[in-house]
Write an enzyme that holds these catalytic residues in place. Structure first.
Site, PDB file in Angstrom:
ATOM      1  N   CYS A   1       0.845  -1.189   0.000  1.00  0.00           N
ATOM      2  CA  CYS A   1       0.000   0.000   0.000  1.00  0.00           C
ATOM      3  C   CYS A   1       0.883   1.241   0.000  1.00  0.00           C
ATOM      4  CB  CYS A   1      -0.857  -0.004   1.262  1.00  0.00           C
ATOM      5  SG  CYS A   1      -1.742  -1.551   1.471  1.00  0.00           S
TER       6      CYS A   1
ATOM      7  N   TRP B   1      -3.914  -1.586  -0.965  1.00  0.00           N
ATOM      8  CA  TRP B   1      -3.888  -2.745  -1.856  1.00  0.00           C
ATOM      9  C   TRP B   1      -4.345  -3.892  -0.976  1.00  0.00           C
ATOM     10  CZ3 TRP B   1      -3.482  -3.457  -6.922  1.00  0.00           C
ATOM     11  CH2 TRP B   1      -3.301  -4.737  -7.388  1.00  0.00           C
TER      12      TRP B   1
ATOM     13  N   GLY C   1       1.239  -4.106   4.828  1.00  0.00           N
ATOM     14  CA  GLY C   1       1.810  -5.398   5.182  1.00  0.00           C
ATOM     15  C   GLY C   1       0.731  -6.344   5.692  1.00  0.00           C
TER      16      GLY C   1
ATOM     17  N   HIS D   1      10.737 -34.729 -33.375  1.00  0.00           N
ATOM     18  CA  HIS D   1       9.518 -34.997 -34.153  1.00  0.00           C
ATOM     19  C   HIS D   1       9.131 -33.799 -34.996  1.00  0.00           C
ATOM     20  CE1 HIS D   1       9.222 -38.663 -31.916  1.00  0.00           C
ATOM     21  NE2 HIS D   1       9.155 -37.998 -30.772  1.00  0.00           N
TER      22      HIS D   1
ATOM     23  N   LYS E   1      -2.946  -4.833 -19.804  1.00  0.00           N
ATOM     24  CA  LYS E   1      -2.645  -5.540 -18.556  1.00  0.00           C
ATOM     25  C   LYS E   1      -3.745  -6.543 -18.244  1.00  0.00           C
ATOM     26  CE  LYS E   1      -0.275  -6.574 -15.013  1.00  0.00           C
ATOM     27  NZ  LYS E   1       0.862  -7.478 -15.297  1.00  0.00           N
TER      28      LYS E   1
HETATM   29  C1  BG6 Z   1      -2.617 -10.551 -20.636  1.00  0.00           C
HETATM   30  C2  BG6 Z   1      -1.472  -9.970 -19.837  1.00  0.00           C
HETATM   31  O1  BG6 Z   1      -3.374  -9.531 -21.182  1.00  0.00           O
HETATM   32  O2  BG6 Z   1      -3.442 -11.347 -19.802  1.00  0.00           O
HETATM   33  C3  BG6 Z   1      -0.640 -11.109 -19.301  1.00  0.00           C
HETATM   34  O3  BG6 Z   1      -0.674  -9.132 -20.660  1.00  0.00           O
HETATM   35  C4  BG6 Z   1      -1.519 -12.008 -18.435  1.00  0.00           C
HETATM   36  O4  BG6 Z   1       0.448 -10.611 -18.534  1.00  0.00           O
HETATM   37  C5  BG6 Z   1      -2.785 -12.445 -19.188  1.00  0.00           C
HETATM   38  O5  BG6 Z   1      -0.781 -13.155 -18.069  1.00  0.00           O
HETATM   39  C6  BG6 Z   1      -3.773 -13.035 -18.197  1.00  0.00           C
HETATM   40  O6  BG6 Z   1      -4.167 -11.985 -17.332  1.00  0.00           O
HETATM   41  P1  BG6 Z   1      -4.723 -12.336 -15.879  1.00  0.00           P
HETATM   42  O7  BG6 Z   1      -4.922 -11.013 -15.230  1.00  0.00           O
HETATM   43  O8  BG6 Z   1      -5.990 -13.101 -16.052  1.00  0.00           O
HETATM   44  O9  BG6 Z   1      -3.670 -13.170 -15.216  1.00  0.00           O
END
Ligand code: BG6
Length: 616
Positions: A2, A75, A102, A508, A611
């Site tokens: 946090c 967080w 923490g 293979h 993300k």
């Molecule tokens: C992608 C991220 O969009 O989603 C990855 O760039 C991540 O880093 C993947 O592993 C899955 O996302 P999450 O949040 O479901 O783990």
């Protein structure tokens, strides 16, 4: 992880604290709050959601502050992100306010003792026990907040940064730390406290890093630092030469570099609070009763991206420890292939963000089929845990870099804990066997730290391959998903073609790809595990080298058998077979990141990626 801020001085404390929180919002942003003394009276304001919600509440209800205040962006680890669980937390008399970063491992015991003494709790957090304990100790120590804090800290177990103010001493902010960051900003007639310098760098660059088990008493014109017994403590003063933006990244140029470096801490935090004093695993937060887990006849892991690779590694551990069939599926495929599920199937949904739509849809489908769903997630209160029967949170803290690094390693730790817990409740492993593996896991932060301290050759290698067109990755057993993760990192960050193969599959087909100078990364399994695997992969290295490949070999330190066939040998600590991904993945993260940087890419925000992908 946090964000924490404290201030004492002539400036408007509320403004200084809120601006400081804004600089820390990347550290955690599911709720925020402040506490000030206004005309000597303690006042707190806190809101779930982004810092903007707190700002709006403060604008709607303006107040003065007597030059002293503390603040927190959360967080969440214990307790969903709600107004009530947001920090600061206060005692029943509204005499003292505290913010915390923490995990207090023994909070349940402390809470029980406080409730037996008549304390009424308002939240589900571990932090609130500190507010009530401080209040009791303020009475014991005639309003001396520094003495009260030292007394409380002597009873706490776990990792914590605590910052508190009380009506007893309106010019004093007191803070303490153990295994969690806290830094003092020394100003001119004013002083600051924060989780990191980003919060106060706009006001002062003179900082003091607090050591382990120390308490700081901060006034506008004085800083007193002691140990928990009150003896004066040695500290390190330094001048911060980062700019504000770099400060958010802890001095690193990119969040991803910082997050790779945070992995030892993230692993340690994910283990915190999950092993009882008698060595048994306590994962009751999973909300799946042991009798339910004893009925499970099949496990299906669903995930995307790096989380999917974590699931592939989990499969080896779970099947080895629990002898339960464990399938691992890409969520987007699982969802539409009419999988065979029933109430005896445990679906484990691994998702860092808890919002990936592919995984969420898989979770909904599984629940429609009456399967039990366990989420492994890094974001407290996100959608996937909310729609699952149970959840085991990773404690990696916010991961800002789009490509998963520390959250991937903490997902592995969480999966290991689930596997061991299943073995424990199903009576497949004795307590001493589980304890032995937990002991090995507890040593992994230092092993990962060792790897991080020896990766310069990996960086040099990566830069030498900036012009390469493709890189192949080979692995066996748990090393194969590690190879897949290494290939994914290179795709995500360097925009290069990269592909991973099971080393046994080479003959293979894929061996046809081998040509002169082609870089091939080989993850060599531990010699202590299935030694036959080790010998076979040494043969694979010879086969590709004989055909011109440039062999980049990741192997345990002291594994001399691979040296003759390695153009580059990257040595990692020798660790137990199933835990090797925790150390073998790190050089691959560094390799991909450094190669991408050599190509001038933005590793925090790679092109075309997000993300969290919240569409199917
Ligand atoms: C992608 C991220 O969009 O989603 C990855 O760039 C991540 O880093 C993947 O592993 C899955 O996302 P999450 O949040 O479901 O783990």
């Amino acid at each position: 992880m946090c964000g924490i801020v404290g201030y004492v001085g002539p400036k408007p404390a509320l403004e200084v604290v809120v601006e400081g929180l804004a600089r820390l919002e990347y550290r955690g942003y599911d709720s925020a709050g402040v506490a000030v003394l206004s005309d000597g009276k303690l006042q707190t304001e806190k809101r779930a959601g982004k810092l903007a919600n707190l700002r709006a509440a403060l604008q709607a209800n303006p107040r003065s502050a007597d030059g002293i205040g503390i603040g927190h962006t959360r967080w969440a680890t214990h307790g969903a992100p709600t107004d009530g669980n947001a920090h600061p937390h206060v005692d029943e008399m509204n005499r003292v306010a505290v913010v915390h970063n923490g995990i207090i491992e023994n909070f349940a015991q402390l809470r029980m003792e406080l409730e037996e003494r008549g304390c009424k709790f308002r939240s589900e957090t571990d932090t609130e026990v500190v507010a009530h304990m401080l209040s009791e100790q303020l009475t014991e120590h005639n309003g001396d907040l520094g003495a009260a804090m030292r007394s409380v800290c002597r009873r706490l177990e776990g990792a914590f940064t605590l910052v508190a103010i009380s009506e007893d001493d309106p010019g004093l902010v007191v803070a303490a730390r153990r295994n969690s960051p806290l830094v003092v900003g020394r100003g001119n007639g004013e002083n600051f406290l924060a989780s990191d310098v980003a919060a106060f760098i706009a006001h002062t660059r003179d900082a003091i890093e607090l050591g382990q088990d120390q308490v700081v008493e901060l006034r506008a014109d004085s800083i007193t630092i002691t140990d928990y017994d009150g003896a004066p403590a040695q500290v390190r003063e330094y001048h911060v030469d980062w700019d504000a933006s770099a400060a958010e990244k802890g001095g690193y140029d990119y969040f991803m570099l910082k997050e790779i470096a945070e992995q030892p801490r993230a692993i340690a935090d994910t283990l915190l609070g999950r092993v009882a004093v008698d060595g048994t695993l306590t994962l009751d937060e999973m909300r799946l009763a042991p009798e339910e887990l004893r009925q499970i006849s099949k496990i299906v892991i669903v995930a995307c991206g790096s989380s999917y690779h974590a699931g592939l590694i989990a499969k080896y551990a779970i099947e080895h420890w629990c002898r339960i069939p464990c399938e691992v599926e890409v969520a987007s495929e699982f969802r539409y292939r009419d999988p065979i599920l029933d109430p005896q199937t445990l679906v484990i949904a691994i998702s860092q963000s808890g919002e990936s739509m592919d995984t969420l849809m898989a979770v909904r489908y599984a629940r429609e089929q009456q399967s039990r769903v366990l989420a492994i997630c890094n974001v407290n209160g996100s959608t996937i845990p909310r729609e699952s029967d149970g959840v085991l949170y990773t404690h990696a803290g916010p991961e800002v870099g789009v490509a998963a690094t520390k959250t991937f390693l903490t997902q592995l730790v969480a999966c290991y804990l689930v596997g061991l817990y299943l073995a424990q409740v199903r009576g497949l492993k004795f307590g001493d066997e589980i304890n032995a593996i937990i002991g090995q896991l507890a040593r992994m932060p230092e092993q990962v730290e060792k790897v991080l301290n020896t990766v310069q050759p990996v960086r040099d290698l990566a830069r030498s391959l900036a012009e390469a067109k493709t890189v192949l990755f080979l692995g066996r057993h748990v090393g194969y998903p590690v190879a897949m993760e290494g290939a994914l990192k290179l795709k995500e960050l360097a925009y290069m073609h990269a592909e991973a193969f099971a080393a046994g599959e080479l003959k293979h087909g894929p061996i046809a790809l081998i040509e002169d100078g082609l870089p091939v990364v080989v993850v060599v399994p531990s010699r202590e595990g299935r030694s036959v695997l080790h010998d076979k992969i040494v043969s694979n290295i010879q086969e590709i080298r004989a055909r011109g490949a440039r062999t980049i070999v990741i192997a345990e330190e002291g594994d001399e058998s691979v040296r003759p066939y390695s153009d580059t040998l990257i040595e990692i600590p020798a660790v137990p077979t199933l835990l090797q991904p925790l150390v073998a993945t790190v050089p691959l993260q560094v390799f991909a990141c450094e190669l991408a940087l050599a190509k001038g890419n933005d590793v925090d925000q790679p092109r075309n990626l997000a993300k969290s992908v919240t569409v199917e």
